[in-house]
Design a protein around this motif. Sequence first.
Motif, PDB file in Angstrom:
ATOM      1  N   VAL A   1      45.555  47.457  29.022  1.00  0.00           N
ATOM      2  CA  VAL A   1      45.483  47.516  30.292  1.00  0.00           C
ATOM      3  C   VAL A   1      46.474  48.921  30.395  1.00  0.00           C
ATOM      4  O   VAL A   1      46.492  49.684  31.257  1.00  0.00           O
ATOM      5  CB  VAL A   1      45.800  46.093  31.498  1.00  0.00           C
ATOM      6  CG1 VAL A   1      46.450  46.466  33.085  1.00  0.00           C
ATOM      7  CG2 VAL A   1      44.704  45.320  31.515  1.00  0.00           C
ATOM      8  N   CYS A   2      47.330  48.323  29.452  1.00  0.00           N
ATOM      9  CA  CYS A   2      48.715  49.554  29.132  1.00  0.00           C
ATOM     10  C   CYS A   2      48.929  50.593  28.096  1.00  0.00           C
ATOM     11  O   CYS A   2      49.411  51.562  28.912  1.00  0.00           O
ATOM     12  CB  CYS A   2      49.692  48.127  29.421  1.00  0.00           C
ATOM     13  SG  CYS A   2      50.037  46.861  30.375  1.00  0.00           S
ATOM     14  N   ASP A   3      48.143  50.531  27.645  1.00  0.00           N
ATOM     15  CA  ASP A   3      48.667  51.507  26.440  1.00  0.00           C
ATOM     16  C   ASP A   3      47.331  52.181  26.593  1.00  0.00           C
ATOM     17  O   ASP A   3      47.890  53.780  25.701  1.00  0.00           O
ATOM     18  CB  ASP A   3      47.786  50.693  24.816  1.00  0.00           C
ATOM     19  CG  ASP A   3      49.291  49.775  24.674  1.00  0.00           C
ATOM     20  OD1 ASP A   3      49.651  49.889  25.262  1.00  0.00           O
ATOM     21  OD2 ASP A   3      49.359  49.549  23.321  1.00  0.00           O
ATOM     22  N   PHE A   4      46.633  52.700  27.271  1.00  0.00           N
ATOM     23  CA  PHE A   4      45.800  54.120  27.585  1.00  0.00           C
ATOM     24  C   PHE A   4      45.619  54.196  29.018  1.00  0.00           C
ATOM     25  O   PHE A   4      44.873  53.157  29.492  1.00  0.00           O
ATOM     26  CB  PHE A   4      44.256  53.871  26.304  1.00  0.00           C
ATOM     27  CG  PHE A   4      44.494  53.251  25.786  1.00  0.00           C
ATOM     28  CD1 PHE A   4      45.082  54.282  24.418  1.00  0.00           C
ATOM     29  CD2 PHE A   4      44.264  51.309  25.499  1.00  0.00           C
ATOM     30  CE1 PHE A   4      44.899  53.441  23.364  1.00  0.00           C
ATOM     31  CE2 PHE A   4      44.374  51.042  23.927  1.00  0.00           C
ATOM     32  CZ  PHE A   4      44.266  52.011  22.588  1.00  0.00           C
TER      33      PHE A   4
ATOM     34  N   ALA B   1      38.403  49.920  29.487  1.00  0.00           N
ATOM     35  CA  ALA B   1      38.517  49.286  30.751  1.00  0.00           C
ATOM     36  C   ALA B   1      37.927  48.939  31.563  1.00  0.00           C
ATOM     37  O   ALA B   1      37.992  48.295  32.761  1.00  0.00           O
ATOM     38  CB  ALA B   1      40.101  49.932  30.954  1.00  0.00           C
ATOM     39  N   TRP B   2      36.907  50.434  32.283  1.00  0.00           N
ATOM     40  CA  TRP B   2      35.953  50.126  32.990  1.00  0.00           C
ATOM     41  C   TRP B   2      35.168  49.350  32.308  1.00  0.00           C
ATOM     42  O   TRP B   2      34.815  48.618  33.343  1.00  0.00           O
ATOM     43  CB  TRP B   2      35.331  51.318  32.841  1.00  0.00           C
ATOM     44  CG  TRP B   2      36.207  52.922  33.853  1.00  0.00           C
ATOM     45  CD1 TRP B   2      36.796  53.100  33.220  1.00  0.00           C
ATOM     46  CD2 TRP B   2      35.983  52.694  35.193  1.00  0.00           C
ATOM     47  NE1 TRP B   2      37.566  53.994  34.583  1.00  0.00           N
ATOM     48  CE2 TRP B   2      37.084  53.593  35.141  1.00  0.00           C
ATOM     49  CE3 TRP B   2      35.345  52.128  36.292  1.00  0.00           C
ATOM     50  CZ2 TRP B   2      37.222  53.599  37.020  1.00  0.00           C
ATOM     51  CZ3 TRP B   2      35.437  52.321  37.748  1.00  0.00           C
ATOM     52  CH2 TRP B   2      36.030  53.806  37.726  1.00  0.00           C
ATOM     53  N   GLN B   3      34.209  48.419  31.721  1.00  0.00           N
ATOM     54  CA  GLN B   3      33.635  48.411  31.338  1.00  0.00           C
ATOM     55  C   GLN B   3      34.448  46.129  31.723  1.00  0.00           C
ATOM     56  O   GLN B   3      33.757  45.658  32.472  1.00  0.00           O
ATOM     57  CB  GLN B   3      32.942  48.085  29.901  1.00  0.00           C
ATOM     58  CG  GLN B   3      31.614  48.977  29.432  1.00  0.00           C
ATOM     59  CD  GLN B   3      30.463  48.625  30.107  1.00  0.00           C
ATOM     60  OE1 GLN B   3      29.897  47.883  31.070  1.00  0.00           O
ATOM     61  NE2 GLN B   3      29.935  49.655  30.379  1.00  0.00           N
ATOM     62  N   ALA B   4      35.037  46.072  31.523  1.00  0.00           N
ATOM     63  CA  ALA B   4      36.382  44.685  31.770  1.00  0.00           C
ATOM     64  C   ALA B   4      36.436  44.418  33.269  1.00  0.00           C
ATOM     65  O   ALA B   4      36.011  43.638  33.675  1.00  0.00           O
ATOM     66  CB  ALA B   4      37.348  45.070  30.433  1.00  0.00           C
ATOM     67  N   PHE B   5      37.027  45.700  33.567  1.00  0.00           N
ATOM     68  CA  PHE B   5      37.080  45.370  35.314  1.00  0.00           C
ATOM     69  C   PHE B   5      36.391  46.515  35.997  1.00  0.00           C
ATOM     70  O   PHE B   5      36.600  45.945  37.290  1.00  0.00           O
ATOM     71  CB  PHE B   5      38.617  46.060  34.905  1.00  0.00           C
ATOM     72  CG  PHE B   5      39.691  45.558  34.269  1.00  0.00           C
ATOM     73  CD1 PHE B   5      40.939  44.622  35.148  1.00  0.00           C
ATOM     74  CD2 PHE B   5      40.518  46.008  33.244  1.00  0.00           C
ATOM     75  CE1 PHE B   5      41.860  43.647  33.932  1.00  0.00           C
ATOM     76  CE2 PHE B   5      41.031  45.530  32.366  1.00  0.00           C
ATOM     77  CZ  PHE B   5      42.308  44.321  32.937  1.00  0.00           C
ATOM     78  N   GLY B   6      35.630  46.995  35.812  1.00  0.00           N
ATOM     79  CA  GLY B   6      34.746  47.300  36.634  1.00  0.00           C
ATOM     80  C   GLY B   6      33.124  46.914  36.703  1.00  0.00           C
ATOM     81  O   GLY B   6      32.606  47.065  37.018  1.00  0.00           O
ATOM     82  N   ARG B   7      32.947  46.732  35.399  1.00  0.00           N
ATOM     83  CA  ARG B   7      31.857  45.786  34.809  1.00  0.00           C
ATOM     84  C   ARG B   7      30.783  47.072  34.758  1.00  0.00           C
ATOM     85  O   ARG B   7      29.595  46.889  35.389  1.00  0.00           O
ATOM     86  CB  ARG B   7      30.595  44.436  36.331  1.00  0.00           C
ATOM     87  CG  ARG B   7      31.766  43.334  36.228  1.00  0.00           C
ATOM     88  CD  ARG B   7      31.545  41.956  37.255  1.00  0.00           C
ATOM     89  NE  ARG B   7      30.695  42.190  36.126  1.00  0.00           N
ATOM     90  CZ  ARG B   7      29.443  40.921  36.486  1.00  0.00           C
ATOM     91  NH1 ARG B   7      30.307  40.779  37.700  1.00  0.00           N
ATOM     92  NH2 ARG B   7      28.894  40.062  35.635  1.00  0.00           N
TER      93      ARG B   7
ATOM     94  N   LEU C   1      41.375  49.646  38.595  1.00  0.00           N
ATOM     95  CA  LEU C   1      40.856  50.604  38.253  1.00  0.00           C
ATOM     96  C   LEU C   1      41.178  52.129  39.278  1.00  0.00           C
ATOM     97  O   LEU C   1      41.331  53.277  39.367  1.00  0.00           O
ATOM     98  CB  LEU C   1      38.830  51.007  38.153  1.00  0.00           C
ATOM     99  CG  LEU C   1      38.598  49.564  38.240  1.00  0.00           C
ATOM    100  CD1 LEU C   1      36.875  49.407  38.116  1.00  0.00           C
ATOM    101  CD2 LEU C   1      38.689  49.913  36.288  1.00  0.00           C
ATOM    102  N   SER C   2      41.855  51.865  40.573  1.00  0.00           N
ATOM    103  CA  SER C   2      42.248  52.821  41.199  1.00  0.00           C
ATOM    104  C   SER C   2      44.219  52.765  40.820  1.00  0.00           C
ATOM    105  O   SER C   2      44.116  54.036  40.881  1.00  0.00           O
ATOM    106  CB  SER C   2      41.956  51.799  42.803  1.00  0.00           C
ATOM    107  OG  SER C   2      43.362  51.247  42.670  1.00  0.00           O
ATOM    108  N   ALA C   3      44.233  52.305  39.847  1.00  0.00           N
ATOM    109  CA  ALA C   3      45.595  52.868  38.952  1.00  0.00           C
ATOM    110  C   ALA C   3      45.714  54.540  38.383  1.00  0.00           C
ATOM    111  O   ALA C   3      45.155  55.399  38.032  1.00  0.00           O
ATOM    112  CB  ALA C   3      45.998  52.433  38.547  1.00  0.00           C
TER     113      ALA C   3
ATOM    114  N   ILE D   1      43.480  54.421  32.508  1.00  0.00           N
ATOM    115  CA  ILE D   1      42.049  54.090  32.717  1.00  0.00           C
ATOM    116  C   ILE D   1      41.478  55.135  32.426  1.00  0.00           C
ATOM    117  O   ILE D   1      39.890  55.088  32.359  1.00  0.00           O
ATOM    118  CB  ILE D   1      42.063  53.687  33.898  1.00  0.00           C
ATOM    119  CG1 ILE D   1      42.854  52.340  34.040  1.00  0.00           C
ATOM    120  CG2 ILE D   1      40.468  52.939  34.433  1.00  0.00           C
ATOM    121  CD1 ILE D   1      42.428  51.252  33.597  1.00  0.00           C
ATOM    122  N   ARG D   2      40.889  56.488  33.236  1.00  0.00           N
ATOM    123  CA  ARG D   2      40.257  57.354  33.568  1.00  0.00           C
ATOM    124  C   ARG D   2      39.782  57.716  31.626  1.00  0.00           C
ATOM    125  O   ARG D   2      38.359  58.366  31.278  1.00  0.00           O
ATOM    126  CB  ARG D   2      40.405  58.661  33.623  1.00  0.00           C
ATOM    127  CG  ARG D   2      41.887  59.758  33.038  1.00  0.00           C
ATOM    128  CD  ARG D   2      42.335  60.352  33.856  1.00  0.00           C
ATOM    129  NE  ARG D   2      42.765  60.969  33.301  1.00  0.00           N
ATOM    130  CZ  ARG D   2      44.744  60.622  33.085  1.00  0.00           C
ATOM    131  NH1 ARG D   2      45.182  59.722  33.499  1.00  0.00           N
ATOM    132  NH2 ARG D   2      45.434  61.823  31.995  1.00  0.00           N
TER     133      ARG D   2
END
Length: 410
Positions: A260-263, A271-277, A192-194, A265-266
Amino acid sequence: MTLIEPAGVGARINRAVVRSRAMSRAGLLERTFSAAFRGLVYPQIWEDPLIDMEALALTPGDHVVAIASGSCNVLSYLTASPASVTAVDLSPAHVALGRLKVAAARHLPDHTSLANFLRHADLKSNIRLYERHIRPHLDTQTRAYWDGREDFGRRRITRFARGFYRTGLLGRFIGTAHILGRIYGVNPRQLLSATSLAEQRQFFDTRIAPVFDSRSFRALTSLRASLFGLGIPPAQYEALAGGHAGGVAEALKQRTEKLVCDFPIRENYFAWQAFGRGYGPGEDASLPPYLERRNFELVRRNADRLAIVNESVTDLLARRADGSIHAFVLLDAQDWMTTRQISELWGEITRTAAPGARVIYRTAAADSPLPGRVPDAILDQWDYLESRSMNLGARDRSAIYGGFHLHVKR
């Protein structure tokens, strides 16, 4: 107080999932999944509503029939002001969740309250919002569900004070994935910090991909029950595995790579739901359209156009008039269906579809399940937009499906 399961609910879910003899290995798995699906599976739906609405091209005169799941998408369709949206679901828990969200959208006093309740979903003050603004407007059965007790005697509504998106089969599955990641030496939250797609790609290649390639992970995902937490029944597991030479582990690796790679993160709340819950922070965070501040009044104004009912799509359509529906959203439900069930469904869709009606659905594998399973006399009344379907699927930020499909009634 507990929710009294409506008569026939278990039988309807069994018809959707169970295909094998009760005492067979497959039959036991199917019945286990069926029992789990009667509770909450998806706190958030896992299909991209922006792609849905682009494909459906909804207009103010349209009548929509959709599968509800977590109801994020059907609420988001209200931003297009269709004439009506009827959402169905076999799970009483999903119906209760959808009706709760509709009541929140209609009766919470302002956007901040709605965001606290359904975006953050982890504040003690949310219980007061429920008691004062939402509970009085719920139907008896929905109120009974959220006032009902779960493990340790807590009311179900307290999930919105404890972190709602960490609950349900999917929420717990993601939590387990985070624990497994730590065992493998990976902290998923670090993604999430990427600050660029290049950094996201590096994180995937160096941290995530080796986990999917490990022998232990492949052994774990070879178990059909391992993906119940994603809402994937045994029949859909087979479709997912059959679409890749490397089986389920390779399929999951490819879908995660896209996520992870195509869009950026912001820009991707999945992706936030998957990696940040949960959803991301800040006013510019990516959110489902129904939770965006700019859409608050529009969704509130149109909320009475959305009805959520506990039944199957086929049964609902059987009571609708010929040519009365303009858009159909089937999610990935056809992956669960037998040939007979798909044929019956498309018979009702074709009868009730207005000229130019659109049907969208997603599949675990890349190909549509319709050819060879739905009679040609029915399919010949529809145009399958293959290249457009592929384009839309490639841009679906949820990233977990093998195919997105769009049909238009001739």
